[in-house]
Motif scaffolding. Structure first.
Motif, short mmCIF file in Angstrom:
data_model
loop_
_atom_site.label_atom_id
_atom_site.label_comp_id
_atom_site.label_asym_id
_atom_site.label_seq_id
_atom_site.Cartn_x
_atom_site.Cartn_y
_atom_site.Cartn_z
N ALA A 53 0.84 -1.21 0.00
CA ALA A 53 0.00 0.00 0.00
C ALA A 53 0.88 1.26 0.00
O ALA A 53 0.67 2.17 -0.80
CB ALA A 53 -0.93 -0.01 1.21
N ALA A 54 1.87 1.30 0.88
CA ALA A 54 2.70 2.51 1.00
C ALA A 54 3.47 2.78 -0.28
O ALA A 54 3.76 3.92 -0.62
CB ALA A 54 3.66 2.36 2.18
N ARG A 55 3.82 1.72 -1.02
CA ARG A 55 4.69 1.89 -2.18
C ARG A 55 3.93 1.88 -3.52
O ARG A 55 4.55 1.89 -4.58
CB ARG A 55 5.78 0.82 -2.18
CG ARG A 55 6.67 0.94 -0.93
CD ARG A 55 8.01 0.32 -1.14
NE ARG A 55 8.75 0.95 -2.21
CZ ARG A 55 9.57 1.98 -2.07
NH1 ARG A 55 9.73 2.54 -0.89
NH2 ARG A 55 10.21 2.47 -3.11
N ILE A 82 5.09 4.27 -6.36
CA ILE A 82 6.35 4.96 -6.02
C ILE A 82 7.41 4.62 -7.08
O ILE A 82 7.54 3.46 -7.49
CB ILE A 82 6.85 4.52 -4.61
CG1 ILE A 82 5.83 4.90 -3.53
CG2 ILE A 82 8.25 5.09 -4.30
CD1 ILE A 82 5.72 6.35 -3.19
N ASN A 83 8.14 5.64 -7.51
CA ASN A 83 9.28 5.47 -8.45
C ASN A 83 8.90 4.97 -9.83
O ASN A 83 9.73 4.35 -10.49
CB ASN A 83 10.32 4.47 -7.89
CG ASN A 83 11.04 5.02 -6.69
OD1 ASN A 83 11.04 6.23 -6.47
ND2 ASN A 83 11.65 4.14 -5.91
N ILE A 84 7.67 5.23 -10.29
CA ILE A 84 7.35 4.72 -11.64
C ILE A 84 7.64 5.76 -12.72
O ILE A 84 7.59 5.45 -13.91
CB ILE A 84 5.89 4.24 -11.78
CG1 ILE A 84 4.90 5.37 -11.47
CG2 ILE A 84 5.60 3.01 -10.95
CD1 ILE A 84 3.49 5.04 -11.93
N ASP A 85 7.90 7.01 -12.32
CA ASP A 85 8.09 8.06 -13.32
C ASP A 85 9.45 7.94 -14.00
O ASP A 85 10.49 8.12 -13.37
CB ASP A 85 7.94 9.43 -12.64
CG ASP A 85 8.19 10.57 -13.63
OD1 ASP A 85 7.82 10.41 -14.80
OD2 ASP A 85 8.76 11.60 -13.22
N LYS A 104 -2.31 4.62 0.57
CA LYS A 104 -1.00 4.38 1.20
C LYS A 104 -1.11 4.17 2.71
O LYS A 104 -0.32 3.45 3.30
CB LYS A 104 -0.07 5.56 0.91
CG LYS A 104 0.31 5.66 -0.55
CD LYS A 104 1.21 6.85 -0.80
CE LYS A 104 1.28 7.20 -2.27
NZ LYS A 104 1.82 6.15 -3.11
N THR A 105 -2.12 4.81 3.32
CA THR A 105 -2.27 4.67 4.78
C THR A 105 -3.40 3.71 5.15
O THR A 105 -3.78 3.64 6.32
CB THR A 105 -2.55 6.05 5.42
OG1 THR A 105 -3.70 6.62 4.77
CG2 THR A 105 -1.36 6.98 5.30
#
Ligand code: PLP
Length: 386
Positions: free
Chosen positions: A10-12, A15-18, A246-247
């Motif tokens: 959930a948190a990730r 993230i970092n896909i750009d 995410k939370t």
């Protein structure tokens, strides 16, 4: 690497896909259309109704959390339910629980009246009634557990196995629990769906839906229909929902901790006739809830002594609780199912489903438990005097 825990997934999410700028958080892509590289040379996306990178990231993240293959993001929870119905044709039979969400009940009954399919409404706890319904060889079986608003629990694994045996597809509305607490696809369902308006987003600032399939081909078929009928969700709502997601595990932990305290407080209060919460040991399906769920959620309902007058006095004197439809946001909400969430059911159907005029539903928020109990406690004194 071994499979990640749901908190990490959930948190990730996104993230970092750009690839272009290295944005850590998944960017919000608002463009409605995308250029082609050249004549008949498409990129990954061409038009935002069909596909949108922000929406795709949110859909994939929910699919990962639900342990399915394909996540299709829709404009509302109801449009996710409507999307399901693209799988049935005239003459097919559809089985729904007698106590599902009022809006779903309204959609199923009105489309059935138009002749789109044949509807069979059953109390799925009644094994004989369920067996009779399944004997008609339905195309689709809908499960909603816990049910709204009476928090009845049915056995997803058992119903899915029986439905499969007669060739039916099984879809589960997991809105009340989220994948943190229940994973229907691991219990044999084919499809799981949510109103993301509720816990998945968690902040009461979007309306949306998502539908996850176990099988990729079924996912492709439903994604095709979602584009065809034009019910895909907006990029901005997907961006907000991904942020809320995410939370989710953290929020659910606090929601649940508060809910069990509220349920125990209400169960011992003289103004209350009965509390419906699967976490209480006297709930008829408490053990089943323990087996198939990872916790009891944070939705509960109760009957007040003193009928509608007591309900009105309670609502008029609460200050922390907001009298409003919906659920699953960080704030505590209270509602009267008969005149609010289930107004889409006629009175006879409400009575058949066990929804009385003195029934009140609570979505327990993440405020401090002492403040929640204090507010309920003072307002219940007024309802006792009504
Ligand atoms: N399913 C359940 C269990 C719900 O409670 C709701 C809405 O309250 C829906 C589906 C429909 O979702 P939406 O209001 O986002 O269309």
């Amino acid at each position: 690497m071994s499979k990640q825990h749901i908190e990490t997934q959930a948190a990730r999410g996104g993230i970092n896909i750009d690839q272009h700028h290295g944005a850590v958080v998944a960017p919000l892509h608002l463009s409605s259309t995308y250029s082609l590289k050249g004549f008949n040379e498409k990129r990954d996306y061409d038009y935002s109704r069909t596909g949108n990178p922000t929406r795709a990231t949110f859909g994939q993240t929910v699919a990962e959390l639900e342990e399915g293959t394909t996540g299709i993001v829709t404009s509302t929870g109801m449009s996710a339910v409507h999307l399901l119905l693209q799988l049935v044709s005239v003459g097919d039979k559809v089985v729904i629980p007698h106590d599902c969400y009022g809006g779903s009940y309204r959609l199923f009954t009105f489309l059935a009246k138009k002749g789109n399919f044949e509807l069979i409404v059953v109390d799925q706890r009644d094994e004989q009634a369920l067996a009779q319904a399944l004997a008609t060889k339905p195309k689709l079986v809908l499960i909603e557990t816990p049910s709204n608003p009476l928090l009845r629990i049915v056995d997803i694994q058992a119903i899915s196995a029986k439905a499969k045996a007669v060739g039916a597809l099984v879809a589960v509305d997991n809105t009340f629990l989220s994948p943190v607490i229940q994973k229907p696809l691991l219990l044999g369902a084919d499809i799981v769906f949510h109103s993301t308006t509720k816990y998945l987003n968690g902040h009461s600032d979007i309306v949306g839906g998502v539908l996850v399939t176990k099988d990729q081909t079924l996912g492709e078929e439903l994604a095709w229909w979602a584009n065809c009928i034009g019910i895909t969700g907006s990029a901005f709502d997907s961006y907000l929902a991904l942020r809320g997601l995410k939370t989710l595990p953290l929020r659910m932990a606090r929601h649940q901790e508060n809910a069990i305290n509220v349920a125990e407080f209400l169960a011992s209060h003289p103004a209350i006739e009965q509390v419906y919460f699967p976490g209480l040991t006297n709930h008829p399906q408490h053990e089943l809830a323990q087996q198939q769920q990872n916790g009891f959620g944070a939705m509960l309902s109760f009957e007040l002594k003193g009928g509608v007058a007591a309900v009105k006095a309670l609502f008029a004197n609460l200050s922390l609780f907001t009298l409003a439809q919906s659920l699953g946001g960080v704030e505590s909400l209270i509602s009267h199912p008969s005149t609010m969430t289930h107004a889409g059911m006629d009175l006879d159907a409400q009575i058949a489903a066990g929804i009385s005029q003195s029934l009140v539903r609570i979505s327990v928020g993440i405020e401090h438990i002492d403040d929640i109990i204090a507010d309920l406690s003072q307002a219940l004194e007024y309802s006792q005097q009504a």
